[in-house]
Enzyme design. Structure first.
Site, mmCIF file in Angstrom:
data_model
loop_
_atom_site.group_PDB
_atom_site.id
_atom_site.type_symbol
_atom_site.label_atom_id
_atom_site.label_comp_id
_atom_site.label_asym_id
_atom_site.label_seq_id
_atom_site.Cartn_x
_atom_site.Cartn_y
_atom_site.Cartn_z
ATOM 1 N N ASP A 366 0.819 -1.220 0.000
ATOM 2 C CA ASP A 366 0.000 0.000 0.000
ATOM 3 C C ASP A 366 0.857 1.276 0.000
ATOM 4 O O ASP A 366 1.918 1.315 0.621
ATOM 5 C CB ASP A 366 -0.848 -0.059 1.290
ATOM 6 C CG ASP A 366 -1.965 0.957 1.305
ATOM 7 O OD1 ASP A 366 -2.070 1.740 0.356
ATOM 8 O OD2 ASP A 366 -2.734 0.938 2.290
ATOM 9 N N ARG A 442 -11.666 2.095 8.675
ATOM 10 C CA ARG A 442 -10.306 2.498 8.304
ATOM 11 C C ARG A 442 -10.337 3.763 7.434
ATOM 12 O O ARG A 442 -9.674 3.852 6.413
ATOM 13 C CB ARG A 442 -9.592 1.377 7.558
ATOM 14 C CG ARG A 442 -8.086 1.418 7.723
ATOM 15 C CD ARG A 442 -7.398 0.452 6.767
ATOM 16 N NE ARG A 442 -5.951 0.543 6.927
ATOM 17 C CZ ARG A 442 -5.079 0.033 6.093
ATOM 18 N NH1 ARG A 442 -5.474 -0.620 5.029
ATOM 19 N NH2 ARG A 442 -3.800 0.169 6.299
ATOM 20 N N ASP A 477 -6.575 -6.428 -1.833
ATOM 21 C CA ASP A 477 -6.994 -6.275 -0.450
ATOM 22 C C ASP A 477 -8.438 -5.787 -0.371
ATOM 23 O O ASP A 477 -9.018 -5.325 -1.364
ATOM 24 C CB ASP A 477 -6.053 -5.261 0.231
ATOM 25 C CG ASP A 477 -5.883 -5.524 1.710
ATOM 26 O OD1 ASP A 477 -6.742 -6.195 2.300
ATOM 27 O OD2 ASP A 477 -4.885 -5.035 2.279
ATOM 28 N N ASN A 479 -10.485 -3.935 2.959
ATOM 29 C CA ASN A 479 -10.246 -3.691 4.377
ATOM 30 C C ASN A 479 -11.412 -3.207 5.232
ATOM 31 O O ASN A 479 -11.187 -2.625 6.291
ATOM 32 C CB ASN A 479 -9.072 -2.718 4.530
ATOM 33 C CG ASN A 479 -7.746 -3.435 4.313
ATOM 34 O OD1 ASN A 479 -7.571 -4.522 4.819
ATOM 35 N ND2 ASN A 479 -6.849 -2.862 3.547
ATOM 36 N N ASP A 547 -3.271 -10.769 9.231
ATOM 37 C CA ASP A 547 -2.330 -9.678 9.474
ATOM 38 C C ASP A 547 -1.460 -9.970 10.688
ATOM 39 O O ASP A 547 -0.509 -9.254 10.957
ATOM 40 C CB ASP A 547 -3.083 -8.360 9.718
ATOM 41 C CG ASP A 547 -3.439 -7.674 8.411
ATOM 42 O OD1 ASP A 547 -2.945 -8.114 7.364
ATOM 43 O OD2 ASP A 547 -4.211 -6.701 8.443
HETATM 44 C C1 GLA Z 1 -4.246 -4.695 5.118
HETATM 45 C C2 GLA Z 1 -3.471 -5.927 4.731
HETATM 46 C C3 GLA Z 1 -2.002 -5.735 5.022
HETATM 47 C C4 GLA Z 1 -1.512 -4.531 4.253
HETATM 48 C C5 GLA Z 1 -2.348 -3.308 4.574
HETATM 49 C C6 GLA Z 1 -2.024 -2.147 3.666
HETATM 50 O O1 GLA Z 1 -4.254 -4.518 6.493
HETATM 51 O O2 GLA Z 1 -3.979 -7.049 5.375
HETATM 52 O O3 GLA Z 1 -1.267 -6.878 4.662
HETATM 53 O O4 GLA Z 1 -1.543 -4.793 2.871
HETATM 54 O O5 GLA Z 1 -3.726 -3.559 4.468
HETATM 55 O O6 GLA Z 1 -2.761 -1.055 3.933
#
Ligand code: GLA
Length: 733
Positions: A366, A442, A477, A479, A547
């Site tokens: 990211d 987020r 991803d 989130n 994560d």
């Molecule tokens: C999520 C993913 C991480 C990373 C972040 C980047 O949390 O699970 O591995 O890529 O986003 O923002």
């Protein structure tokens, strides 16, 4: 493998070497389940298993006055009948009636398996599987229901889904449309579910089943870390090594439900499919709706056998394209090394060291696009930030590939930050109810992927970044969960379609990107393992498992994930210590010993390691290159559960049983205890295996076990927290 249709009894018998599944047509024309289990001989008529008896307070069929659905096992029960259990589907006609009676109309049997319209699904050629389609019709509702059953030759597996067709001119509403129903004749079962949250995904939990409902579900728009769309129904005494169990895995990535319902007369009903809560599908004349596929696997040999079935099946008949059965590249991802604070120079410095260590693929996470310097901005603006990537993605990709590594990058296509050009231009493109505030997760909003133009726009932006650049990998991803699920595009009566249409939009984008760039390896991710499901594996052969990169927590997460998902699909990396999520410090050896049992990679800046640790990393990469094919695609056995003991162990055995890799972990030292033994599995009894310190017969290793103290000289000790070892067995010629 075969599917027999007995003309006289009208019964179907699907079987292969291991299983039989038998369906009959009941007096009312509806389908009844006559048997599901270990393979049995065929006979002309199995209807002797049906109960035709008067019982107090039981309602019977009006024509025969002797048959009640409630006392028998249903294949796909609907509402308004003599069944009274939870129904698999519900249809509302224009007059407001939800009563239906679907009766057998016709069927088809053929070799192979068809695909599902826009949905991920298992695939099989004519030698691998046979399919039975049974058409049921309700003449009053003017709707037909087609039930699909595919039996696989090599696996104790039946895949099921359903197609609804509105055969009339009037609109009908599908209120509920589950993928499968299985009625079992007794209730002596437990349900294992895979439960969790962010950073503690897929923890197995077991509940005793009894009368009434036991259920797991997601209403988050994603399959979720909270409850995985995979459950196991097992006998109370079944463990990893012995006993009966049935797995139910849904090939779907959105809201789902999995339910076990014990009925009054001893029946146990298992249902799985799209969560009916917030689901309504409008079917106009001639329109069809297809449910996702549910994959049922069965064993009488314990849960390791059940898991191995899913591993082999998903590796061979779900994962597609270039990466099918291919050892996964060892990667270095910059996320935990830099977060969004990087320049091209910084990335190249990390990459150079990665190359020196033997890394094969470098991944830029990211922060490379728009004004993305923190969580608050940039999502939706898929254009390189020239301050970070002066020659764009193509420039960085060329520099990294010139070093001799492959290159890939991170995207989160379904999302937008309010602080982004995309949102400023198209504020109506997000999911939000009219006049209401959209909740933030987020600091981001969810794009309305039920709308084609939104998906088109994102596709075009991403295509521009990827096209012409040497890109080998993409981490996709997602989130946050979905809230305020309302689409501006749809009418009031169509709002119940948004959740599913959203998932179909995600699948559409995956389909277009994987078609345009067939060689790219996709890794799905959703704040780690928030969307770790069989649906995703169809598009993305691997998934970032969690994560949480702490080795000790990861043992549990990977152990739990292995019940339903192949080792080759489990994204696992070595990260820096103290660990970002737990603050725990473990040796680089233990971190790698855990990460080997997955896709393997590093989530750190290798420049930060001591020289000694860096030398260890080089050795780890050499080890993984040698053994990854065996670990990722061999037969995986869970040997000791971190949920039941302070230790964990697992192993992978090659198909020919000539090689194996064993991992053992001490999660917590116990003072003043003997190290004990570890019994291995899956070896040849009469083969002599070479290990580091001697030669041992398979029967010795499996029945007597290996003495754990033998590994003390490798630095492993049972009296030290987080100690571990990995050892290799090779058959002597
Ligand atoms: C999520 C993913 C991480 C990373 C972040 C980047 O949390 O699970 O591995 O890529 O986003 O923002």
């Amino acid at each position: 493998m075969n599917i027999i249709w007995n003309k006289i009894s009208g019964q179907f018998h699907l079987y292969n070497e291991r299983i039989s599944y038998i369906i009959g047509v009941a007096p009312g024309g509806e389908l009844t389940n006559l048997y599901y289990g270990k393979r049995i001989h065929d006979r002309d008529d199995f209807s002797y298993v049906l109960f035709r008896m008067g019982m107090p307070n039981v309602v019977v069929d009006a024509d025969t006055e002797s048959y009640s659905m409630e006392l028998n096992r249903q294949e796909y029960p609907s509402f308004g009948t003599t069944d009274f259990g939870t129904q698999a589907y519900e249809i509302e006609t224009v007059n407001g009636s939800r009563i239906s009676s679907f009766a057998y109309k016709s069927h088809k049997i053929y070799s192979g398996k068809g695909s599902l319209n826009g949905l991920p699904a298992l695939y099989a050629d004519d030698s691998e599987a046979m399919t039975l389609e049974i058409v049921l019709e309700d003449e009053i509702a003017k709707v037909s229901v087609t039930l699909f059953y595919t039996i696989f030759d090599r696996f104790p597996v039946i895949a099921r889904h359903t197609r609804f067709t509105n055969c009339g001119d009037s609109k009908v509403r599908l209120i509920k449309a589950l993928s499968c129903c299985l009625d079992l004749p007794d209730q002596d079962y437990e349900m294992v579910q895979f439960t969790g949250a962010w950073a503690r995904e897929r923890m197995p939990q077991t509940r005793r089943l009894c009368n009434g409902i036991t259920s797991v579900e997601s209403k988050r728009g994603v399959s979720s870390a909270n409850f995985n769309p995979f459950i196991i129904i097992k006998r109370p005494n079944t463990d990893d090594f012995a006993g009966e169990a049935i797995g139910f895995s849904l090939v779907y990535s959105g809201n789902f439900i999995a339910t076990a319902e014990g009925g009054t007369h001893g029946r146990m009903r298992i249902l799985m499919g799209i969560n009916p809560d917030r689901f309504t599908w409008i079917l106009n004349g001639e329109e069809t709706f297809e449910t996702p596929e549910a994959v049922m696997a069965i064993t009488d040999k314990g849960l390791n056998d059940l898991s191995q079935t899913y591993h082999r099946l998903y590796n061979n008949n779900l994962v597609r394209g270039k990466w099918k059965n291919q050892p996964r590249p060892i990667l270095n991802n910059n996320w935990e090394a830099t977060f969004m604070d990087f320049t091209e120079e910084k990335i190249l410095r990390i990459a150079k060291k990665a190359k020196e260590a033997g890394i094969e693929l470098f991944v830029l996470d990211d922060g490379w696009f728009g004004e993305r310097n923190d969580d608050f901005a940039g999502l939706g603006d898929w254009i390189e930030n020239p301050k970070k990537l002066p020659q764009g993605m193509a420039g960085l990709a060329s520099k990294i590939t010139a070093m001799g590594m492959k290159f890939g990058f991170w995207i989160e296509p379904e999302m937008v930050n309010p602080n982004s050009n995309l949102y400023r231009r198209h504020p109506d493109w997000v999911l939000v109810a009219p006049g209401r505030k959209a909740s933030l997760g987020r600091h981001q909003l969810v794009l309305d992927f039920s709308r084609e133009e939104v998906v088109d726009h994102i596709y075009n932006m991403l295509h521009k970044v990827i096209y012409g650049a040497p890109i080998s990998y993409i981490k996709w991803d997602m989130n946050r969960s979905l809230t305020e699920v309302f689409s501006n595009e749809l009418t009031s009566e169509e709002q119940g379609m948004v959740y599913h249409k959203y998932v179909m939009g995600v699948y559409d984008l995956y389909s277009r990107l994987t078609e345009a760039f067939p060689d790219i390896l996709f890794e799905s991710c959703s704040s780690g393992g928030n969307r770790f499901d069989a649906g995703m594996l169809y598009w993305a052969p691997q998934a970032w498992c969690s994560d949480n990169t702490d080795a000790i927590d990861r043992i549990r997460i990977q152990y739990g994930s292995s019940y339903g998902y192949p080792i080759a699909s489990i994204g696992s990396h070595v990260s820096a210590v103290p660990n970002q999520q737990t603050g725990r410090s473990t040796s680089i050896a233990t971190r790698a010993n855990v990460a080997y049992f997955g896709t393997f990679g590093y989530e750190l800046d290798l420049n930060e390691l001591s020289e000694k640790e860096f030398e260890e990393v080089k050795e780890q990469i050499r080890f993984m290159k040698k053994y990854r094919e065996l670990i990722q695609f061999g037969d995986f056995y869970r040997l000791r559960s971190p949920f039941e003991t302070d230790q964990a162990a697992w192993m992978a055995v090659s198909e020919d049983k000539k090689r194996a890799v064993v991992g053992f972990y001490c999660l917590r030292a116990n003072v003043n205890t003997l190290p004990g033994f570890l019994k291995l599995r899956g070896l040849n009894e009469n083969t002599l295996y070479k290990m580091e310190d001697g030669e041992f017969y398979g029967d010795e290793l499996m029945n007597m076990g290996i003495t754990l103290s033998r590994f003390y000289k490798k630095g492993f000790t049972i009296s030290e927290d987080f100690s571990s070892f990995v050892t290799v067995l090779e058959a002597k010629e």
